[in-house]
Design a protein around this motif. Structure first.
Motif, short mmCIF file in Angstrom:
data_model
loop_
_atom_site.label_atom_id
_atom_site.label_comp_id
_atom_site.label_asym_id
_atom_site.label_seq_id
_atom_site.Cartn_x
_atom_site.Cartn_y
_atom_site.Cartn_z
N UNK A 184 -5.84 7.29 0.30
CA UNK A 184 -6.40 6.00 0.70
C UNK A 184 -5.31 4.94 0.81
N UNK A 185 -4.31 5.02 -0.07
CA UNK A 185 -3.19 4.08 0.01
C UNK A 185 -2.39 4.27 1.30
N UNK A 244 0.82 -1.21 0.00
CA UNK A 244 0.00 0.00 0.00
C UNK A 244 0.85 1.26 0.00
N UNK A 245 1.96 1.26 0.72
CA UNK A 245 2.80 2.45 0.71
C UNK A 245 3.41 2.67 -0.67
N UNK A 255 2.17 1.46 -3.47
CA UNK A 255 1.07 1.75 -4.38
C UNK A 255 0.64 3.21 -4.30
N UNK A 256 0.68 3.79 -3.11
CA UNK A 256 0.34 5.20 -2.98
C UNK A 256 1.31 6.07 -3.78
N UNK A 257 2.60 5.74 -3.74
CA UNK A 257 3.60 6.51 -4.48
C UNK A 257 3.39 6.36 -5.99
N UNK A 258 3.01 5.16 -6.44
CA UNK A 258 2.86 4.94 -7.87
C UNK A 258 1.66 5.69 -8.46
N UNK A 259 0.82 6.27 -7.64
CA UNK A 259 -0.26 7.08 -8.18
C UNK A 259 0.29 8.27 -8.98
N UNK A 260 1.52 8.65 -8.68
CA UNK A 260 2.17 9.72 -9.45
C UNK A 260 3.45 9.17 -10.08
N UNK A 296 -3.57 1.38 8.33
CA UNK A 296 -4.49 0.37 8.83
C UNK A 296 -3.75 -0.89 9.25
N UNK A 297 -2.81 -1.33 8.42
CA UNK A 297 -2.07 -2.55 8.74
C UNK A 297 -1.09 -2.31 9.89
N UNK A 298 -0.52 -1.13 9.95
CA UNK A 298 0.39 -0.80 11.04
C UNK A 298 -0.35 -0.77 12.37
N UNK A 299 -1.51 -0.11 12.40
CA UNK A 299 -2.29 -0.05 13.64
C UNK A 299 -2.82 -1.42 14.02
N UNK A 300 -3.09 -2.27 13.02
CA UNK A 300 -3.52 -3.63 13.34
C UNK A 300 -2.46 -4.39 14.12
#
Length: 527
Positions: A351-352, A30-31, A33-38, A358-362
């Protein structure tokens, strides 16, 4: 809604253990993937400037193509004529030569100098964006593609199970706990509130990601099934719509091709044309974007056209597909966020990052819940497994962040110093990632959390500082005016966020419970 406590208990156990197994890999996915948005701005930001003369007008493209093919016959196999040039595509004519390693190419670009002579240079496009995308696709695993993709599919399935079980666990208290954020001495309750809010608010996004990841991971078996059920004669990969044998021996010039494509697709913004020799004839593809539709790729669409007549085969373009291909396109569009322009890209970026949180807090919740209930005044002794998981949570999560920041910051410095850019970028990421994990085990989760967050802040700050060094031309660095500013801006905004989290982590270490896994103080074993 009334659900039996025994059912909730079962689903809670499933949610916890599935989340623990998949959580750290999903953080990386997810981290990244968030960067690949740009990804496209990152490619432009990271590509060194070309030494070629300015691209000639599109009308002179046939002259340039002829000069290139005369000097470099190997380019005839596959070459590009760019309608629009950019830092990562700096020339009017470009081509690729296959390398010794599968899927690797050496890319070249050509122009005319002031005297009209042919100029050729190797394009040194920094592969940092591709590396981050690969880490995203492979959930951070350094294995061959076929192995990592299958493991990614398994992780995605576990991810879907965790989502469903988490919703069932939360249903009995959904209304009461959805937007509650109880800040106080009960750290576990606070993290639970954050975790629940992130999970429920972004649930549709996560369901889309889980489903599309499964499809991407197992697309070969899906295609095999599709081959038998949907297409009675098998999937005709590019053959059903292949252009007819040309009657003319000379393709149309690119300027005329552009005019004819614009007539057929007035809303389609053309980026460029590609030409390929196939069984003695020239075949073409046109690449561009129609902003009214989501795309299968992140930033463009492409389809076949006849280079001798300019006739476009529109069946591959969004808005012209049949129902089945439209459904397939929707999977890619929803996963990549390739619809709605920059508004959706920024939304997917947030959201990414929220998904990574979300996974870190889990994992934090699991670690806090491991603390045994105190009996009287006896302190709790944390199990070794709990400390190992705490070290992994800190090392993997912050090592991923630090590694990606480090390899992005290095893009401005490496091209002037090393030959194999891909190997260096991969080496930098995994070196920082591995050292972060080692540091978390050496120092313990409590101390290393704040220290690695400081490292994340420093390496992320190095990204805009590298661009600033490029403005001044320090050490062979460069900076493209107006290209990739979103990279520098995002990195600059992230720095104080990392420092703030580091301050809270240090405060938790100094003032938290002495018998917590987040305390550096040693709790003596009870007599």
């Amino acid at each position: 809604m009334k659900i039996g406590s025994d059912i909730v208990k079962v689903y809670k156990d499933v949610h916890i253990w599935v989340g623990i197994v998949a959580g750290l890999m999903l953080f990386v996915a997810f981290y990244g993937g968030a960067i690949t948005m740009f990804e496209k701005p990152l490619e432009r930001w990271a590509t060194p400037p070309s030494s070629l003369a300015a691209p000639p007008p599109l009308e002179r493209a046939p002259e340039l193509v002829s000069a290139v093919l005369a000097a470099h016959p190997e380019a005839a196999r596959h070459y590009l004529v760019m309608v629009e040039t950019a830092p990562d595509a700096p020339a009017r004519v470009m081509w690729r030569v296959p390398g010794e390693i599968r899927r690797q190419f050496t890319e070249y670009a050509a122009s005319f100098d002031a005297d009209g002579k042919l100029q050729v240079e190797r394009v040194r496009k920094t592969p940092v964006a591709q590396l981050i995308d690969t880490l995203h696709q492979h959930v951070g695993l350094p294995f061959p593609d076929v192995v990592s993709r299958n493991m990614m599919g398994v992780v995605a399935l576990l991810y879907a199970v965790a989502l469903v079980s988490g919703v069932i666990v939360l249903l009995p208290t959904l209304v009461k706990d959805l937007f509650a954020l109880r800040v106080g001495r009960n750290i576990k309750r606070m993290w639970l509130d954050v975790h629940n809010a992130l999970g429920i608010v972004s649930l549709p996004f996560h369901l889309v990601m889980a489903l599309t990841c499964v499809i991407f991971a197992f697309h070969d078996p899906v295609y095999a099934l599709q081959d038998k059920i949907v297409y009675p004669n098998g999937i005709q990969w590019g053959e059903e719509h292949a252009p007819a044998q040309p009657t003319n021996s000379t393709p149309l010039p690119p300027a005329e091709l552009l005019r004819r494509v614009n007539e057929q697709l007035p809303a389609f913004h053309v980026y460029g044309f590609s030409f390929e020799q196939h069984e003695g004839r020239l075949e073409g593809r046109v690449t561009g974007l129609d902003i009214r539709y989501g795309t299968r790729a992140r930033t463009y669409s492409s389809t076949h056209f006849d280079p001798y007549t300019g006739e476009v085969d529109t069946h591959d373009l969004p808005g012209h597909m049949d129902d089945w291909d439209t459904a397939v396109n929707a999977f890619f569009m929803l996963h990549f966020g390739s619809f709605g322009g920059n508004t959706v890209r920024w939304m997917y970026l947030l959201l990414g990052l929220a998904g990574a949180m979300l996974f870190y807090t889990g994992n934090l919740l699991w670690l806090e819940s491991r603390r045994r209930k105190e009996r009287g005044t006896a302190p709790v002794v944390q199990k070794r497994s709990t400390r190992v998981m705490a070290n992994l949570t800190v090392g993997v999560s912050l090592g991923c962040v630090a590694g990606m920041s480090a390899t992005i910051a290095a893009t401005k410095w490496l091209p002037a110093r090393v030959a194999d850019l891909a190997a260096w970028h991969e080496g930098i990421y995994f070196a920082v990632f591995t050292l972060a994990i080692a540091w978390s085990f050496l120092r313990g989760a409590a101390r290393s959390a704040a220290e690695l967050l400081w490292l994340c802040a420093a390496l992320t700050l190095a990204i805009p500082l590298s661009s600033l060094a490029g403005v001044w031309g320090v050490g062979g660095t460069w900076n493209h005016a107006g290209a990739g500013w979103v990279i520098d801006l995002s990195a600059t905004v992230a720095v104080p966020v990392f420092l703030l989290i580091a301050a809270h982590s240090r405060r938790r270490m100094m003032k938290g419970h002495a018998d917590s896994v987040w305390s550096p103080r040693t709790v003596p074993l009870p007599p």
